[in-house]
Design a protein around this motif. Structure first.
Motif, PDB file in Angstrom:
ATOM      1  N   GLY A  24       0.818  -1.206   0.000  1.00 55.65           N
ATOM      2  CA  GLY A  24       0.000   0.000   0.000  1.00 55.65           C
ATOM      3  C   GLY A  24       0.848   1.251   0.000  1.00 55.65           C
ATOM      4  O   GLY A  24       2.076   1.189   0.122  1.00 55.65           O
ATOM      5  N   PRO A  25       0.179   2.405  -0.145  1.00 53.90           N
ATOM      6  CA  PRO A  25       0.900   3.682  -0.175  1.00 53.90           C
ATOM      7  C   PRO A  25       1.632   3.954   1.144  1.00 53.90           C
ATOM      8  O   PRO A  25       1.084   3.752   2.219  1.00 53.90           O
ATOM      9  N   ILE A  26       2.860   4.418   1.011  1.00 56.74           N
ATOM     10  CA  ILE A  26       3.706   4.704   2.175  1.00 56.74           C
ATOM     11  C   ILE A  26       3.832   6.205   2.343  1.00 56.74           C
ATOM     12  O   ILE A  26       4.091   6.928   1.384  1.00 56.74           O
ATOM     13  N   ARG A  27       3.652   6.658   3.566  1.00 58.40           N
ATOM     14  CA  ARG A  27       3.819   8.077   3.871  1.00 58.40           C
ATOM     15  C   ARG A  27       5.290   8.414   4.070  1.00 58.40           C
ATOM     16  O   ARG A  27       5.768   9.441   3.613  1.00 58.40           O
ATOM     17  N   PHE A  58      11.770   2.750  10.404  1.00 61.49           N
ATOM     18  CA  PHE A  58      10.356   2.993  10.663  1.00 61.49           C
ATOM     19  C   PHE A  58       9.690   3.127   9.311  1.00 61.49           C
ATOM     20  O   PHE A  58      10.175   3.836   8.438  1.00 61.49           O
ATOM     21  N   VAL A  59       8.562   2.443   9.143  1.00 57.59           N
ATOM     22  CA  VAL A  59       7.793   2.534   7.903  1.00 57.59           C
ATOM     23  C   VAL A  59       6.399   3.004   8.290  1.00 57.59           C
ATOM     24  O   VAL A  59       5.717   2.349   9.081  1.00 57.59           O
ATOM     25  N   VAL A  60       5.982   4.146   7.732  1.00 57.34           N
ATOM     26  CA  VAL A  60       4.672   4.718   8.053  1.00 57.34           C
ATOM     27  C   VAL A  60       3.779   4.598   6.820  1.00 57.34           C
ATOM     28  O   VAL A  60       4.077   5.159   5.768  1.00 57.34           O
ATOM     29  N   TYR A  61       2.697   3.862   6.974  1.00 58.25           N
ATOM     30  CA  TYR A  61       1.731   3.676   5.883  1.00 58.25           C
ATOM     31  C   TYR A  61       0.627   4.722   5.966  1.00 58.25           C
ATOM     32  O   TYR A  61       0.356   5.282   7.029  1.00 58.25           O
ATOM     33  N   ASP A  98      -2.493   3.849   5.357  1.00 61.63           N
ATOM     34  CA  ASP A  98      -3.671   3.135   5.835  1.00 61.63           C
ATOM     35  C   ASP A  98      -3.268   2.025   6.814  1.00 61.63           C
ATOM     36  O   ASP A  98      -2.295   1.302   6.581  1.00 61.63           O
ATOM     37  N   ILE A  99      -4.010   1.894   7.883  1.00 62.67           N
ATOM     38  CA  ILE A  99      -3.709   0.906   8.924  1.00 62.67           C
ATOM     39  C   ILE A  99      -3.814  -0.527   8.395  1.00 62.67           C
ATOM     40  O   ILE A  99      -3.057  -1.401   8.805  1.00 62.67           O
ATOM     41  N   PHE A 100      -4.713  -0.789   7.467  1.00 62.35           N
ATOM     42  CA  PHE A 100      -4.874  -2.138   6.917  1.00 62.35           C
ATOM     43  C   PHE A 100      -3.678  -2.524   6.052  1.00 62.35           C
ATOM     44  O   PHE A 100      -3.288  -3.685   6.011  1.00 62.35           O
ATOM     45  N   ASP A 101      -3.091  -1.538   5.357  1.00 67.46           N
ATOM     46  CA  ASP A 101      -1.879  -1.809   4.573  1.00 67.46           C
ATOM     47  C   ASP A 101      -0.715  -2.137   5.504  1.00 67.46           C
ATOM     48  O   ASP A 101       0.084  -3.039   5.223  1.00 67.46           O
ATOM     49  N   ALA A 102      -0.620  -1.421   6.623  1.00 69.43           N
ATOM     50  CA  ALA A 102       0.435  -1.686   7.606  1.00 69.43           C
ATOM     51  C   ALA A 102       0.271  -3.091   8.180  1.00 69.43           C
ATOM     52  O   ALA A 102       1.248  -3.829   8.345  1.00 69.43           O
ATOM     53  N   LYS A 103      -0.966  -3.484   8.456  1.00 64.79           N
ATOM     54  CA  LYS A 103      -1.220  -4.824   8.998  1.00 64.79           C
ATOM     55  C   LYS A 103      -0.818  -5.891   7.983  1.00 64.79           C
ATOM     56  O   LYS A 103      -0.177  -6.889   8.332  1.00 64.79           O
ATOM     57  N   ALA A 104      -1.162  -5.682   6.720  1.00 65.77           N
ATOM     58  CA  ALA A 104      -0.805  -6.649   5.675  1.00 65.77           C
ATOM     59  C   ALA A 104       0.713  -6.774   5.554  1.00 65.77           C
ATOM     60  O   ALA A 104       1.253  -7.883   5.459  1.00 65.77           O
ATOM     61  N   ALA A 105       1.412  -5.641   5.581  1.00 60.20           N
ATOM     62  CA  ALA A 105       2.871  -5.667   5.483  1.00 60.20           C
ATOM     63  C   ALA A 105       3.487  -6.380   6.679  1.00 60.20           C
ATOM     64  O   ALA A 105       4.390  -7.201   6.529  1.00 60.20           O
TER      65      ALA A 105
END
Length: 123
Positions: free
Chosen positions: A43-46, A61-64, A66-73
């Motif tokens: 997903g898109p990364i901030r 640190f990786v900031v996404y 969307d929270i669901f994209d972070a969970k998938a990663a």
């Protein structure tokens, strides 16, 4: 509303899940482009912040967006082999970093009060 977004609306995530991932055991030679390629698949990364100091090398640190994209990663990349290193991907928690400081401050406050009121001193 898209079907996927509608389905996400009813999902309850564990409380530790957030948009910020803390990654350990990264190869020291990994580039920013490789990080974006690897984590961008989910997903898109901030923002990505890779540790460069002696004590932070091999971490990021990786900031996404969307929270669901972070969970998938986190689910898919934890234990993933990159350049013969197995990644450790965790949800970042601000409370873990500040908890020790809070305990130290409370202990100092208690000791100050004991001194002020003469508690715990032997006669």
């Amino acid at each position: 509303m898209a079907l996927a977004a509608k389905a996400r609306g009813n999902v309850r995530l564990p409380p530790e899940v957030n948009r910020v991932l803390f990654v350990r055991n990264l190869p020291f030679k990994i580039t920013a482009e490789e990080m974006y390629d690897l984590f961008g698949k989910y997903g898109p990364i901030r923002q990505i912040r890779v540790g460069t100091a002696q004590d932070t090398r091999g971490t990021a640190f990786v900031v996404y967006e969307d929270i669901f994209d972070a969970k998938a990663a986190c689910d898919h990349l934890s234990g993933f082999n990159v350049m013969n290193r197995y990644l450790i991907v965790l949800y970042y928690s601000t409370t873990k970093g500040t908890k020790k400081k809070d305990l130290d401050k409370k202990e100092a406050d208690i000791n100050d009060m004991k001194q002020k009121y003469g508690i715990g001193e032997e006669d």
